[in-house]
Motif scaffolding. Structure first.
Motif, PDB file in Angstrom:
ATOM      1  N   ALA A 173       0.840  -1.207   0.000  1.00 32.50           N
ATOM      2  CA  ALA A 173       0.000   0.000   0.000  1.00 32.50           C
ATOM      3  C   ALA A 173       0.868   1.247   0.000  1.00 32.50           C
ATOM      4  O   ALA A 173       1.970   1.262   0.573  1.00 32.50           O
ATOM      5  CB  ALA A 173      -0.905   0.000   1.225  1.00 32.50           C
ATOM      6  N   ILE A 176       1.487   6.686   3.899  1.00 32.33           N
ATOM      7  CA  ILE A 176       0.957   8.018   4.153  1.00 32.33           C
ATOM      8  C   ILE A 176       1.837   8.701   5.190  1.00 32.33           C
ATOM      9  O   ILE A 176       2.445   8.048   6.047  1.00 32.33           O
ATOM     10  CB  ILE A 176      -0.504   7.973   4.644  1.00 32.33           C
ATOM     11  CG1 ILE A 176      -0.617   7.200   5.965  1.00 32.33           C
ATOM     12  CG2 ILE A 176      -1.412   7.376   3.598  1.00 32.33           C
ATOM     13  CD1 ILE A 176      -1.971   7.316   6.604  1.00 32.33           C
ATOM     14  N   LEU A 216      -8.872   9.968   7.913  1.00 32.21           N
ATOM     15  CA  LEU A 216      -8.604   9.148   6.733  1.00 32.21           C
ATOM     16  C   LEU A 216      -9.921   8.711   6.110  1.00 32.21           C
ATOM     17  O   LEU A 216     -10.703   7.987   6.733  1.00 32.21           O
ATOM     18  CB  LEU A 216      -7.781   7.915   7.121  1.00 32.21           C
ATOM     19  CG  LEU A 216      -6.437   8.188   7.801  1.00 32.21           C
ATOM     20  CD1 LEU A 216      -5.737   6.882   8.129  1.00 32.21           C
ATOM     21  CD2 LEU A 216      -5.560   9.067   6.933  1.00 32.21           C
ATOM     22  N   HIS A 243      -8.707   8.790   1.051  1.00 30.06           N
ATOM     23  CA  HIS A 243      -8.792   7.347   1.280  1.00 30.06           C
ATOM     24  C   HIS A 243      -7.395   6.739   1.330  1.00 30.06           C
ATOM     25  O   HIS A 243      -6.505   7.107   0.564  1.00 30.06           O
ATOM     26  CB  HIS A 243      -9.581   6.698   0.141  1.00 30.06           C
ATOM     27  CG  HIS A 243      -9.552   5.204   0.171  1.00 30.06           C
ATOM     28  ND1 HIS A 243     -10.408   4.469   0.947  1.00 30.06           N
ATOM     29  CD2 HIS A 243      -8.746   4.316  -0.484  1.00 30.06           C
ATOM     30  CE1 HIS A 243     -10.141   3.182   0.778  1.00 30.06           C
ATOM     31  NE2 HIS A 243      -9.147   3.062  -0.080  1.00 30.06           N
ATOM     32  N   VAL A 244      -7.209   5.801   2.247  1.00 31.46           N
ATOM     33  CA  VAL A 244      -5.968   5.019   2.289  1.00 31.46           C
ATOM     34  C   VAL A 244      -6.343   3.542   2.276  1.00 31.46           C
ATOM     35  O   VAL A 244      -7.325   3.132   2.889  1.00 31.46           O
ATOM     36  CB  VAL A 244      -5.115   5.346   3.536  1.00 31.46           C
ATOM     37  CG1 VAL A 244      -4.649   6.779   3.503  1.00 31.46           C
ATOM     38  CG2 VAL A 244      -5.867   5.059   4.816  1.00 31.46           C
ATOM     39  N   SER A 245      -5.570   2.751   1.559  1.00 37.37           N
ATOM     40  CA  SER A 245      -5.902   1.330   1.452  1.00 37.37           C
ATOM     41  C   SER A 245      -5.542   0.564   2.709  1.00 37.37           C
ATOM     42  O   SER A 245      -6.135  -0.486   2.992  1.00 37.37           O
ATOM     43  CB  SER A 245      -5.195   0.716   0.237  1.00 37.37           C
ATOM     44  OG  SER A 245      -3.792   0.928   0.304  1.00 37.37           O
ATOM     45  N   PRO A 247      -5.141   1.470   6.690  1.00 29.17           N
ATOM     46  CA  PRO A 247      -5.109   2.440   7.787  1.00 29.17           C
ATOM     47  C   PRO A 247      -4.412   1.923   9.046  1.00 29.17           C
ATOM     48  O   PRO A 247      -4.269   2.672  10.012  1.00 29.17           O
ATOM     49  CB  PRO A 247      -6.595   2.675   8.073  1.00 29.17           C
ATOM     50  CG  PRO A 247      -7.231   1.364   7.750  1.00 29.17           C
ATOM     51  CD  PRO A 247      -6.446   0.798   6.577  1.00 29.17           C
TER      52      PRO A 247
END
Length: 351
Positions: A173, A176, A216, A243-245, A247
């Motif tokens: 992923a 972040i 997020l 959006h984060v795949s 978290p």
């Protein structure tokens, strides 16, 4: 066979993809019908899934699903959440006795005190129709199962308790950037239901003005939340990267996770935070919240409209030296439990 409108990043769709991946890994054929294959979760479609795209996310899925079910003729039709049960009703109405067994998961609260009285009356009448077109209900906790039995007037033997598969690290992923110091994290769609405005309102009331807020998710409330942040002069303390795949790293690094929704089903983010040893402050958005935060050592549950209690709970967990929960590892085999239920219903249909 399962269905959804899009893959925009909601918890319902994310859980559906995790379950589909598990069913595929155990040798089962899985067909997913989408109104439109769009959204950040499209990158997480499991290899081997049979995908049918209808071309538009809304009305076509309601109108065209009966034909798709008829042509595929699946052993089981899985409805991934309350939001989609109207589609199930149309399928049952159109296909009648030729309809495969429909299993629906309860993904949101069935008791909705925030609704206007007339709307709530109509919603309650709609719930009472569900036993007619659904063969089986899956709730994610015992309290949600009891709520389904009461609100839908469905027999107990047609309700099962199966948790969602746990989230796992996605090692490829995109990373972040996490805040350098202490921070509060909120994970979920930026939609009115989630009431992230409550959390933003609480931020300037905290004693430690260096604590930051990381939200997020993506959704229709982004503009209003950004305006609130600007109006309150919190631009240097609030981050909304979208959006984060995965978290889990953000949850693990947070001092405390927060969920301030009006209503929820069984919030997966609570389980995910506790799996990382991060305490959770949550509003009493469903009967399942206190089942998940079942000890004062895990977090705090506050009334939805009590801003003072929210601030006090956050201050409690932000206190220097506060002990964090021991990471919780939810046991069980949700994928296998679903497959056992599907097999039983499929055998009953053949009989």
């Amino acid at each position: 066979m399962a269905f959804a409108e899009t893959l925009q990043g909601g918890g319902v769709e994310r859980a559906l993809l995790r379950m589909a991946a598990g069913w595929l890994e155990r040798g089962h054929r899985v067909t997913l019908v989408l109104g439109a294959c769009e959204g950040p979760l499209a990158a997480e479609l499991p290899p081997g899934i049979e995908l049918i795209e209808l071309g538009s996310p809304h009305y076509p899925i309601l109108l065209r699903m009966p034909g798709k079910v008829r042509s595929v003729d699946p052993d089981i039709l899985f409805c991934p959440g309350n939001y989609y049960t109207a589609v199930s009703a149309v399928i049952r109405l159109r296909l009648g006795r030729a309809c495969p067994p429909i299993v629906a998961k309860v993904s949101n609260a069935l008791v909705r005190p925030e609704m206007w009285r007339f709307v709530a009356w109509g919603y309650n009448r709609w719930l009472r129709w569900h036993p007619w077109f659904l063969d089986h209900i899956v709730a994610m906790t015992p309290a949600m199962a009891r709520e389904a039995i009461t609100e839908m007037a469905i027999p107990q033997e047609r309700v099962s308790v199966i948790a969602n598969p746990p989230a796992e690290r996605i090692h490829d992923a995109a990373p972040i950037a996490l805040p350098a110091g202490r921070y509060i994290v909120g994970v979920g769609r930026l939609e009115p239901q989630k009431r992230w405005d409550r959390l933003i309102d609480a931020l300037p009331r905290l004693a430690d003005r260096s604590v930051q807020l990381l939200l997020l998710g993506e959704g229709s409330a982004r503009a209003s939340l950004a305006a609130q942040v600007a109006r309150m002069g919190l631009g240097d303390r609030v981050r909304m990267p979208g959006h984060v795949s995965d978290p889990l790293p953000a949850l693990k690094g947070a001092t405390v996770a927060a969920l301030t929704s009006d209503f929820e089903g069984v919030p997966g983010v609570i389980r995910e935070a506790l799996s990382q040893g991060t305490p959770v402050v949550a509003t009493e958005a469903s009967v399942a919240v206190r089942e998940l935060i079942d000890s004062p050592a895990l977090g705090s549950v506050v009334a939805r409209e009590d801003g003072d209690a929210l601030v006090a709970a956050l201050e409690h967990w932000l206190a220097p030296g506060r002990a964090r929960p021991v990471p919780r590892d939810d046991a069980g085999d949700p994928v296998g439990d679903y497959l056992a239920l599907f097999s039983r219903l499929a055998r009953q249909r053949i009989a």
